[in-house]
Scaffold this active site. Structure first.
Site, PDB file in Angstrom:
ATOM      1  N   ARG A   1     -65.025 -83.553-155.724  1.00  0.00           N
ATOM      2  CA  ARG A   1     -65.483 -82.597-156.740  1.00  0.00           C
ATOM      3  C   ARG A   1     -65.373 -81.145-156.275  1.00  0.00           C
ATOM      4  NH1 ARG A   1     -68.600 -85.088-160.632  1.00  0.00           N
ATOM      5  NH2 ARG A   1     -69.523 -83.102-161.173  1.00  0.00           N
TER       6      ARG A   1
ATOM      7  N   GLU B   1     -45.949 -84.043-166.794  1.00  0.00           N
ATOM      8  CA  GLU B   1     -46.854 -84.675-165.839  1.00  0.00           C
ATOM      9  C   GLU B   1     -46.203 -84.740-164.445  1.00  0.00           C
ATOM     10  OE1 GLU B   1     -49.871 -85.249-165.735  1.00  0.00           O
ATOM     11  OE2 GLU B   1     -50.210 -86.824-164.282  1.00  0.00           O
TER      12      GLU B   1
ATOM     13  N   LYS C   1     -47.878 -83.065-161.179  1.00  0.00           N
ATOM     14  CA  LYS C   1     -48.255 -83.835-159.990  1.00  0.00           C
ATOM     15  C   LYS C   1     -47.720 -83.165-158.727  1.00  0.00           C
ATOM     16  CE  LYS C   1     -50.889 -85.754-160.953  1.00  0.00           C
ATOM     17  NZ  LYS C   1     -51.538 -86.053-162.193  1.00  0.00           N
TER      18      LYS C   1
ATOM     19  N   LYS D   1     -61.947 -82.153-158.704  1.00  0.00           N
ATOM     20  CA  LYS D   1     -61.662 -83.270-159.611  1.00  0.00           C
ATOM     21  C   LYS D   1     -62.219 -83.030-161.011  1.00  0.00           C
ATOM     22  CE  LYS D   1     -60.431 -87.603-160.347  1.00  0.00           C
ATOM     23  NZ  LYS D   1     -58.985 -87.671-160.555  1.00  0.00           N
TER      24      LYS D   1
ATOM     25  N   TRP E   1     -67.227 -76.130-154.864  1.00  0.00           N
ATOM     26  CA  TRP E   1     -65.966 -75.569-155.371  1.00  0.00           C
ATOM     27  C   TRP E   1     -66.351 -74.181-155.875  1.00  0.00           C
ATOM     28  CZ3 TRP E   1     -63.834 -73.648-159.914  1.00  0.00           C
ATOM     29  CH2 TRP E   1     -62.439 -73.588-159.950  1.00  0.00           C
TER      30      TRP E   1
ATOM     31  N   ASN F   1     -74.959 -77.068-159.368  1.00  0.00           N
ATOM     32  CA  ASN F   1     -73.597 -77.184-159.876  1.00  0.00           C
ATOM     33  C   ASN F   1     -73.592 -76.533-161.256  1.00  0.00           C
ATOM     34  OD1 ASN F   1     -71.052 -78.004-160.701  1.00  0.00           O
ATOM     35  ND2 ASN F   1     -71.666 -80.109-161.098  1.00  0.00           N
ATOM     36  N   GLY F   2     -72.597 -75.685-161.529  1.00  0.00           N
ATOM     37  CA  GLY F   2     -72.530 -75.020-162.833  1.00  0.00           C
ATOM     38  C   GLY F   2     -72.508 -73.515-162.651  1.00  0.00           C
TER      39      GLY F   2
ATOM     40  N   HIS G   1     -32.075 -72.852-173.986  1.00  0.00           N
ATOM     41  CA  HIS G   1     -32.688 -71.676-174.627  1.00  0.00           C
ATOM     42  C   HIS G   1     -33.319 -70.751-173.580  1.00  0.00           C
ATOM     43  CE1 HIS G   1     -31.864 -73.404-178.504  1.00  0.00           C
ATOM     44  NE2 HIS G   1     -32.398 -74.538-178.092  1.00  0.00           N
TER      45      HIS G   1
ATOM     46  N   CYS H   1     -68.165 -79.092-157.699  1.00  0.00           N
ATOM     47  CA  CYS H   1     -69.329 -79.187-156.824  1.00  0.00           C
ATOM     48  C   CYS H   1     -69.984 -80.564-156.958  1.00  0.00           C
ATOM     49  CB  CYS H   1     -70.385 -78.135-157.098  1.00  0.00           C
ATOM     50  SG  CYS H   1     -69.771 -76.468-157.020  1.00  0.00           S
TER      51      CYS H   1
ATOM     52  N   GLU I   1     -49.486 -79.819-157.941  1.00  0.00           N
ATOM     53  CA  GLU I   1     -50.861 -79.992-157.471  1.00  0.00           C
ATOM     54  C   GLU I   1     -50.948 -80.356-155.995  1.00  0.00           C
ATOM     55  OE1 GLU I   1     -52.034 -83.114-160.400  1.00  0.00           O
ATOM     56  OE2 GLU I   1     -53.969 -82.135-160.217  1.00  0.00           O
TER      57      GLU I   1
END
Ligand code: F6R
Length: 624
Positions: free
Chosen positions: A27, A498, A502, A619, A76, A102-103, A521, A2, A505
């Site tokens: 955000r 990574e 990427k 983000k 968000w 926000n929170g 394995h 947010c 996402e």
């Protein structure tokens, strides 16, 4: 999670709020809205389920008249699905008090029950909506009846009602609020969620991060936890939650507003991929030579003696930053320094089990990731010293750490982290070099060679970036694949993770990163004919083993794209190669990750995905 904006001044309030939201959209971008007080002290509120562009159109079609203060929000979702009703700002029953937040308000169910019992009507499923109703209730308890308050008392009454409401809240919050009857003041409060005040001339700003108002002012005050701000056109006063006035110094931000713009690139992600050489160079500048000694002491108070004394290093981080932490673990172990790396949200009991005199290294681009902050608090409670590696000046992490090493990457706007990762790696190599040198693990010529090799990395990154068109072609050929495997070993194993992260996402495909030795394995069972497998196989001690693992995958039908250098290409048999410049094995992650970022970008582009704002993501993850 947010983004909040707030403004008070004589410029066009709605434009400033919306422009700020656009810059904070990274955000969160489920829904958004603004509220301003118009010239007749009426509340003007517009919200949409969707992006800031849609909000902008809505506001343009029915503009506010003569507003000089207001708040905005891009969301968000946590409590309540993304919808117009759940979008912020939220209002009280009288539609005079309006709040962005926000929170998470942890005790919102309790508060809501009490407010419902007192006759309040709720319009959303959010936790946030309790705040305006609570303020309304506090205003009532201060005997604010219809128009009964003297105009000179409006500000103190509004402040006190807000202060009392904030005192009832539990959880994490950054809040900005306006009251239609008192348009000359916007109030803000912060607890465990970032909030920064921008100081202008005859105007002031509130935002979740500075990029929202950088083009208007670079003079800022980062609010502290447990602090409130009364923001007026001509000044800002700060208070504790108990109402005691505090003195705060402004700092000047060095970032330039153009750094947060796309500069001709189609996406922030691509621009930021291309800024990686600079990010590494800026992070290393002036901090490397000579290795060892007290070069970091002046900057962050970390002396050579202290570096020598730590028994071990414990990395904590999330997501991409965790992959940097894994590289850090390998690097420190390579120098014989015991090192551990944990995902911050899984650190749990380990804080209490760390060896005495362990140095915790917390890595976070934003410096606001709730899981990382929580783990840092646990570590500190166990008596550990914390060194944070972050890109964000004034962030919560910096204030809770004993030592801070900034990466100098500039603002990262693309939700998928790229240049911040390279900056984190550069910081880790920098620290690794200094720790190794003071502990006698890089004697004489070795220290010099290490520093020289590291200083060459920005140029090698530029060379690697020249492969973009070639990598884009390879990516195009696999854009229809729904499954991808990434494998590597040792210091490049985190790069396999990574690479998989990427592409997941930004392309929403299934991807797995594996330690190549683990394939037989179990995971090798998922390989089918034509499955793309990206193998990171630079020259070095694991090359022969990697070549064997690649053969095993090919024998089961995998289409292998090998990330190699000229020497290792001779050993590895793959269908396609991406050939990188050579460097010491230890430094290869700073190069090998780049083709994987570019590959993910072009797969996502071919799939027409929203690259800078991938679905379901935000983000800065400020909730646990
Ligand atoms: C992935 C990504 C996230 C972040 C993670 C930690 O591309 O951006 O995985 O790396 O949320 O964020 P920071 O570094 O801000 O703590």
């Amino acid at each position: 999670m947010c983004g909040i904006t707030g403004y008070i001044g004589d410029n066009k309030t709605t434009d400033i709020l919306i422009d700020g939201l656009r810059r904070l959209e990274y955000r969160g971008y489920d829904s958004c809205g603004i509220a301003v007080v118009d010239a007749k002290n009426r509340l003007y509120l517009k919200r949409v389920s969707g992006r800031v562009d849609a909000l902008d159109k809505l506001v343009a079609a029915d503009p506010a008249k003569g507003a000089h203060s207001g708040v905005g929000h891009t969301r968000w979702a946590t409590h309540g699905a993304p919808s117009e009703d759940n979008a912020h700002p939220h209002t009280d029953c009288s539609s005079e008090v309006v709040v962005v937040h926000n929170g998470i308000i942890e005790n919102y169910l309790d508060l809501k029950d009490k407010l419902l019992a007192a006759g309040h009507k709720f319009k959303s499923e959010t936790d946030t909506e309790v705040i305006p109703h609570l303020i309304e209730e506090k205003l009532k308890s201060l005997h604010v009846q219809e128009k009964a308050v003297r105009s000179d008392m409006l500000e103190p009454v509004f402040f006190e009602a807000f202060r009392r409401a904030v005192a009832d809240l539990k959880g994490s919050f950054a809040i900005a609020v306006v009251w239609a009857r008192c348009p000359g003041m916007v109030l803000a409060a912060r607890l465990h969620s970032p909030l920064v005040i921008g100081l202008g001339k005859g105007e002031n700003f509130i935002a979740s991060d500075v990029s929202a108002f950088l083009k208007h002012t670079k003079r800022v005050v980062f609010m502290n936890d447990g602090e409130m701000a009364a923001v007026k056109k001509d000044g800002v006063d700060f208070y504790t939650f108990q109402g005691k006035k505090t003195a705060r110094e402004a700092v000047t931000i060095q970032w330039d507003s153009t750094m947060a713009e796309k500069g001709g690139y189609k996406h922030f992600m691509l621009k930021e991929i291309h800024e990686q050489a600079e990010a590494v160079e800026n992070t290393l500048r002036g901090r490397l030579l000579p290795l060892g000694g007290d070069i970091l002491k002046a900057e962050m108070g970390l002396s050579a003696e202290a570096m020598k004394a730590f028994s071990s290093v414990q990395f904590i981080a999330c997501g991409t930053a965790y992959h940097a932490a894994l590289v850090g673990r390998c690097l420190f172990e390579n120098f014989g320094i015991p090192a551990y790396a944990d995902v911050a949200s899984e650190f749990t009991d380990r804080a209490k089990l760390m060896a005495p005199n362990t140095l915790v290294m917390a890595i976070s681009q934003s410096g606001e990731t709730a899981d990382t902050l929580f783990a840092v608090r646990e570590a500190k409670a166990s008596g550990a010293k914390v060194l944070s590696i972050t890109n964000t000046v004034g962030s919560t992490l910096t204030r809770e750490s004993d030592y801070v090493l900034y990466t100098h990457c500039g603002p990262e706007i693309g939700v998928a982290s790229t240049k911040a990762f390279l900056g984190q790696l550069a910081a880790i190599y920098l620290l690794g070099g200094h720790f190794a040198a003071v502990r006698g693990r890089l004697p004489g010529g070795d220290a010099r060679r290490y520093a020289e090799d590291l200083l060459k990395i920005p140029r090698l990154i530029e060379e690697t970036l020249e492969k973009e068109t070639e990598i884009a072609k390879v990516a195009d050929g696999f854009a229809a694949s729904e499954h991808f495997l990434f494998i590597s070993r040792h210091i490049n194993y985190p790069i396999a993770l990574e690479g998989a992260l990427k592409i997941k996402e930004i392309s929403y495909v299934h991807a797995e990163g594996y330690a190549a030795g683990e394939m037989k394995h179990g995971p090798i069972a998922i390989i089918y004919k034509g499955m793309p497998l990206l193998a990171v196989a630079p020259s070095g001690r694991t090359l022969e083993l990697m070549a064997g693992n690649i053969e095993e995958a090919k024998a089961r039908g995998a289409e292998v794209i090998a990330i190699v250098d000229q020497a290792s290409q001779k050993t590895v048999k793959a269908s396609r190669y991406i050939v990188l410049p050579s460097t010491d094995e230890l430094f290869t992650p700073m190069l090998t990750v780049i083709p994987l970022q570019i590959f993910a970008y072009y797969v996502a582009l071919a799939k027409k995905c929203d690259i800078d704002k991938p679905r379901n993501l935000a983000k800065s993850v400020t909730v646990r």
